[in-house]
Design a protein around this motif. Structure first.
Motif, PDB file in Angstrom:
ATOM      1  N   ILE A  67      76.227  39.837 -50.819  1.00  0.00           N
ATOM      2  CA  ILE A  67      76.830  38.986 -49.794  1.00  0.00           C
ATOM      3  C   ILE A  67      75.966  37.740 -49.585  1.00  0.00           C
ATOM      4  CG2 ILE A  67      77.356  38.831 -47.316  1.00  0.00           C
ATOM      5  CD1 ILE A  67      79.458  40.342 -48.870  1.00  0.00           C
ATOM      6  N   TYR A  68      74.659  37.919 -49.563  1.00  0.00           N
ATOM      7  CA  TYR A  68      73.751  36.776 -49.406  1.00  0.00           C
ATOM      8  C   TYR A  68      73.828  35.844 -50.612  1.00  0.00           C
ATOM      9  CZ  TYR A  68      69.487  34.105 -48.665  1.00  0.00           C
ATOM     10  OH  TYR A  68      68.596  33.088 -48.486  1.00  0.00           O
ATOM     11  N   LEU A  69      73.866  36.395 -51.824  1.00  0.00           N
ATOM     12  CA  LEU A  69      73.977  35.561 -53.025  1.00  0.00           C
ATOM     13  C   LEU A  69      75.302  34.804 -53.053  1.00  0.00           C
ATOM     14  CD1 LEU A  69      72.423  37.836 -55.799  1.00  0.00           C
ATOM     15  CD2 LEU A  69      71.387  35.869 -54.648  1.00  0.00           C
ATOM     16  N   LEU A  70      76.377  35.438 -52.593  1.00  0.00           N
ATOM     17  CA  LEU A  70      77.659  34.752 -52.511  1.00  0.00           C
ATOM     18  C   LEU A  70      77.599  33.605 -51.507  1.00  0.00           C
ATOM     19  CD1 LEU A  70      80.665  34.658 -53.314  1.00  0.00           C
ATOM     20  CD2 LEU A  70      81.097  36.222 -51.420  1.00  0.00           C
ATOM     21  N   ASN A  71      76.938  33.833 -50.386  1.00  0.00           N
ATOM     22  CA  ASN A  71      76.759  32.781 -49.385  1.00  0.00           C
ATOM     23  C   ASN A  71      75.972  31.606 -49.965  1.00  0.00           C
ATOM     24  OD1 ASN A  71      76.702  31.407 -46.970  1.00  0.00           O
ATOM     25  ND2 ASN A  71      75.049  32.624 -46.117  1.00  0.00           N
ATOM     26  N   LEU A  72      74.908  31.894 -50.703  1.00  0.00           N
ATOM     27  CA  LEU A  72      74.131  30.833 -51.348  1.00  0.00           C
ATOM     28  C   LEU A  72      74.973  30.071 -52.366  1.00  0.00           C
ATOM     29  CD1 LEU A  72      70.680  32.536 -52.042  1.00  0.00           C
ATOM     30  CD2 LEU A  72      71.175  30.764 -50.367  1.00  0.00           C
ATOM     31  N   PHE A  73      75.750  30.802 -53.157  1.00  0.00           N
ATOM     32  CA  PHE A  73      76.568  30.171 -54.183  1.00  0.00           C
ATOM     33  C   PHE A  73      77.623  29.254 -53.569  1.00  0.00           C
ATOM     34  CE2 PHE A  73      80.073  30.372 -57.358  1.00  0.00           C
ATOM     35  CZ  PHE A  73      79.424  29.694 -58.370  1.00  0.00           C
ATOM     36  N   LEU A  74      78.231  29.676 -52.473  1.00  0.00           N
ATOM     37  CA  LEU A  74      79.209  28.820 -51.809  1.00  0.00           C
ATOM     38  C   LEU A  74      78.558  27.576 -51.212  1.00  0.00           C
ATOM     39  CD1 LEU A  74      81.509  31.455 -50.099  1.00  0.00           C
ATOM     40  CD2 LEU A  74      81.991  30.055 -52.110  1.00  0.00           C
ATOM     41  N   ALA A  75      77.372  27.722 -50.668  1.00  0.00           N
ATOM     42  CA  ALA A  75      76.647  26.556 -50.151  1.00  0.00           C
ATOM     43  C   ALA A  75      76.261  25.620 -51.283  1.00  0.00           C
ATOM     44  CB  ALA A  75      75.415  26.992 -49.377  1.00  0.00           C
ATOM     45  N   PHE A  76      75.998  26.164 -52.459  1.00  0.00           N
ATOM     46  CA  PHE A  76      75.665  25.351 -53.624  1.00  0.00           C
ATOM     47  C   PHE A  76      76.885  24.569 -54.110  1.00  0.00           C
ATOM     48  CE2 PHE A  76      75.472  25.174 -58.340  1.00  0.00           C
ATOM     49  CZ  PHE A  76      74.414  24.300 -58.465  1.00  0.00           C
ATOM     50  N   LEU A  77      78.067  25.148 -54.006  1.00  0.00           N
ATOM     51  CA  LEU A  77      79.278  24.500 -54.513  1.00  0.00           C
ATOM     52  C   LEU A  77      79.879  23.483 -53.553  1.00  0.00           C
ATOM     53  CD1 LEU A  77      81.201  27.412 -56.229  1.00  0.00           C
ATOM     54  CD2 LEU A  77      79.846  25.614 -57.295  1.00  0.00           C
ATOM     55  N   THR A  78      79.617  23.605 -52.262  1.00  0.00           N
ATOM     56  CA  THR A  78      80.230  22.704 -51.293  1.00  0.00           C
ATOM     57  C   THR A  78      79.433  21.406 -51.176  1.00  0.00           C
ATOM     58  OG1 THR A  78      79.026  23.762 -49.496  1.00  0.00           O
ATOM     59  CG2 THR A  78      81.253  24.547 -49.926  1.00  0.00           C
TER      60      THR A  78
END
Length: 188
Positions: free
Chosen positions: A81-92
């Protein structure tokens, strides 16, 4: 080992060492350690493929630990869940043009003159220059894509999270039994 002069006073080497340490010395050593670690991290910046390869190997080791030990599912769930949160912040993007009206409204709240309309950008509010720089054409303007979370910070955060998760799998206190449908249904 105690010296002859320490035996008479009853002090051991540990207590004499602790009495010699001052808070300033501890802060100085911590600062030096932080500088050395930061220097080593900064030297890794140009090696993108190697950094992500190392992180990938750590992630595979973590997953092998989870699969072979049949435990620590909560740790695995929290990590992903944390890695997904980081990945979404990276893409936005850092500045999303869809939020332009929100920035105009913030100008009004901060005391900029005018109402939160498209004319606010022309009136020169506090945040209005983010999307409409003064004297710039909107149709030919080049706006580079600036990420909310830069790649290097994404790598650092992901690697630290994986290392922390690997460390958590060494302690049985984090191996909480979980009925797996609860984890699946909690996201819906």
């Amino acid at each position: 080992m105690m010296r002859a002069e320490d035996q008479g006073s009853g002090r051991s080497d540990v207590t004499s060492l602790l009495s010699q340490m001052s808070p300033q010395l501890v802060i100085q050593r911590a600062t030096n350690l932080h500088r050395r670690i930061q220097h080593h991290i900064d030297t890794l910046a140009p090696y993108t493929m190697e950094r992500w390869g190392f992180t990938g190997v750590l992630l595979v080791l973590f997953m092998l630990r989870i699969v072979l030990a049949h435990g620590w599912y909560i740790v695995c769930y929290a990590l992903f869940i944390y890695l997904l949160n980081l990945f979404l912040a990276f893409l936005t993007p850092k500045f999303d043009p869809a939020f332009e009206s929100d920035l105009a409204a913030q100008d009004v709240e901060d005391g900029a003159p005018g109402l939160p309309t498209s004319a606010t950008a022309a009136s020169g509010g506090l945040m209005s220059d983010v999307f409409h720089p003064p004297n710039a054409k909107d149709d030919d303007e080049f706006r580079p894509f600036i990420r909310r979370l830069p790649e290097f910070k994404f790598w650092i955060s992901a690697t630290q999270a994986i290392l922390l998760s690997l460390l958590a799998t060494l302690f049985s206190v984090f191996d909480i039994p979980v009925f797996w449908p609860i984890l699946v249904l909690s996201n819906t």
